[in-house]
Scaffold this active site. Structure first.
Site, PDB file in Angstrom:
ATOM      1  CG  ASP A 102      26.687 -21.760  74.748  1.00  0.00           C
ATOM      2  OD1 ASP A 102      27.171 -22.368  73.782  1.00  0.00           O
ATOM      3  OD2 ASP A 102      27.363 -21.018  75.477  1.00  0.00           O
TER       4      ASP A 102
ATOM      5  CG  ASP B 169      22.632 -17.111  76.965  1.00  0.00           C
ATOM      6  OD1 ASP B 169      22.327 -18.240  76.524  1.00  0.00           O
ATOM      7  OD2 ASP B 169      23.790 -16.690  77.008  1.00  0.00           O
TER       8      ASP B 169
ATOM      9  CD1 TRP C  34      26.440 -24.781  77.246  1.00  0.00           C
ATOM     10  CD2 TRP C  34      25.060 -25.214  78.959  1.00  0.00           C
ATOM     11  NE1 TRP C  34      26.688 -23.862  78.240  1.00  0.00           N
ATOM     12  CE2 TRP C  34      25.866 -24.096  79.294  1.00  0.00           C
ATOM     13  CE3 TRP C  34      24.118 -25.663  79.889  1.00  0.00           C
ATOM     14  CZ2 TRP C  34      25.752 -23.425  80.518  1.00  0.00           C
ATOM     15  CZ3 TRP C  34      24.009 -24.998  81.109  1.00  0.00           C
ATOM     16  CH2 TRP C  34      24.817 -23.901  81.409  1.00  0.00           C
TER      17      TRP C  34
END
Ligand code: GLY
Length: 396
Positions: free
Chosen positions: A169, A112, A245
């Protein structure tokens, strides 16, 4: 890449249900930027928690979480919307927090890194031209690129997971790599992002255009394993935020690569989603739920809207989806502004977001931020308002 035609392209049912009147935007911008301004002095070197409790964000250092970039991004968006130098000053003051974190590599052993460094360092560079912000963004991209598995062709999700695991994601972390390739001329970033989004198309997107959250590829022999659903309802369902996403991630992959397959795939995942919305067009937390009484995820809805606006920008005038996606995005944002804004005592923007749902079968009670404000939801809501307000150079 497997041909996008293996994936169903549903027609959007009753497209005329999507409508909006853009006059809502100026009040929504004022409401949002007023709340951000009111909270500015509380969140200079402390950052809002991922989700609120009783609609109040807590405070945390920029140390461990994956979400701190969204607050800085909110400040940059607020600056772009209002021209108020206070927003810019605080966003610039936060640069050192992101730099220190990268220097000590704190809480960055995961994929991330894009969520952290795109709305902060890359946004700062794009808005101000600051050389140090470009350098920090490139250094962050170097770390993200190190997670790439040559055998599996993916950015690995975490160090502790089985190797070869990737999740939907990450589609929104790839713009950090695409941008780094563009700004440095180092094509290896581009190749890694391209190979990852291709594996998303091959394995995360199912034939009906719904998505798994996670997929496992054998890291030694590259053999595909199976998909699963961590934050969604179950392994056969379609977690709404995961779908959001990938809608936006594919649209951005097209922006950087001009590969028509990504636009085609983007339409497929978008239409699947648009056909599974309740009557106010704010998605439920998992797309198996479509009823007006089912719990929503207001944090996924603005991501869908931003993804639709990005897709619309790239579609030709002849494509019927162009106008439809623009209108659907405006409609979603209008419903969020009219019906999902927080009550006055909250320090967040949107109520009824979900971080991890507490009613997943077999995981009852395990979850957090359920029916709360979520900081990424607030960020993408403001991004959607910016996109409707002016021509905007995306941070992504
Ligand atoms: N990890 C990103 C999300 O919860 O959507």
């Amino acid at each position: 890449m497997k041909n996008s035609k293996r994936v169903a392209l549903e027609s959007v049912a009753t497209p005329e249900r999507f409508q909006f009147d853009e006059t809502f935007v100026s009040k929504a911008v004022k409401d949002a930027t007023d709340i951000v301004l009111a909270n500015l002095s509380e969140y200079v070197h402390m950052y809002p928690t991922a989700a609120s409790e009783n609609l109040q964000y807590g405070k945390q250092k920029n140390a461990e979480d994956w979400v701190e970039g969204f607050w800085t991004g909110i400040l940059w968006l607020s600056y772009e919307l209002t021209g108020n130098e206070l927003f810019r000053a605080v966003a610039e003051a936060q640069f050192d927090d992101f730099q220190d974190r990268l220097n000590r590599f704190g809480g960055l052993s995961h994929h991330d890194i894009g969520f952290l460094y795109v709305p902060s360092a890359v946004a700062q560079y794009k808005i101000t031209g600051a050389h140090k912000a470009r350098e920090l963004g490139v250094r962050a991209a170097e770390q993200l690129a190190k997670r790439f598995s040559e055998t599996a062709g993916i950015i690995q999700v975490r160090d502790t997971d089985r190797q070869g695991a990737f999740i939907v994601d990450c589609s929104m972390n790839l713009p950090l790599l695409f941008w780094a390739a563009q700004t440095t001329g180092d094509h290896s970033y581009y190749i890694k992002a391209l190979r990852h989004i291709t594996q998303v198309c091959n394995y995360i997107i199912r034939d009906d255009a719904s998505t798994f959250q996670s997929f496992q590829i054998d890291e030694v022999i590259g053999q595909p394993g199976k998909g699963g659903q961590g934050q969604g309802y179950d392994d056969k369902s379609c977690w709404a935020r995961g779908q959001s996403w990938v809608i936006y991630g594919l649209a951005l992959a097209y922006r950087y690569t001009r590969e028509p397959e990504f636009l085609e795939m983007g339409k497929r995942v978008a239409n699947y989603c648009l056909n599974r919305l309740p009557s106010d067009h704010v998605c439920c937390w998992d797309l198996i739920f479509t009823g007006d009484g089912d719990p929503r995820d207001s944090s996924a809805a603005p991501i869908i809207a931003c993804g639709l606006l990005e897709l619309a920008e790239h579609l030709s005038e002849q494509d019927e989806h162009k106008q439809l996606y623009y209108t659907a995005a405006g409609d979603i944002l209008m419903h969020l502004a009219n019906d999902y804004q927080t009550p006055v005592e909250s320090n967040g923007l949107l109520a009824h977001g979900v971080y991890v749902k507490k009613t997943r079968p077999g995981k009852e009670g395990i979850g957090c931020g359920d029916d709360e404000c979520c900081i990424w939801g607030d960020y993408f809501y403001m991004e959607g308002l910016v996109r409707l307000s002016k021509k905007w150079n995306p941070y992504w």
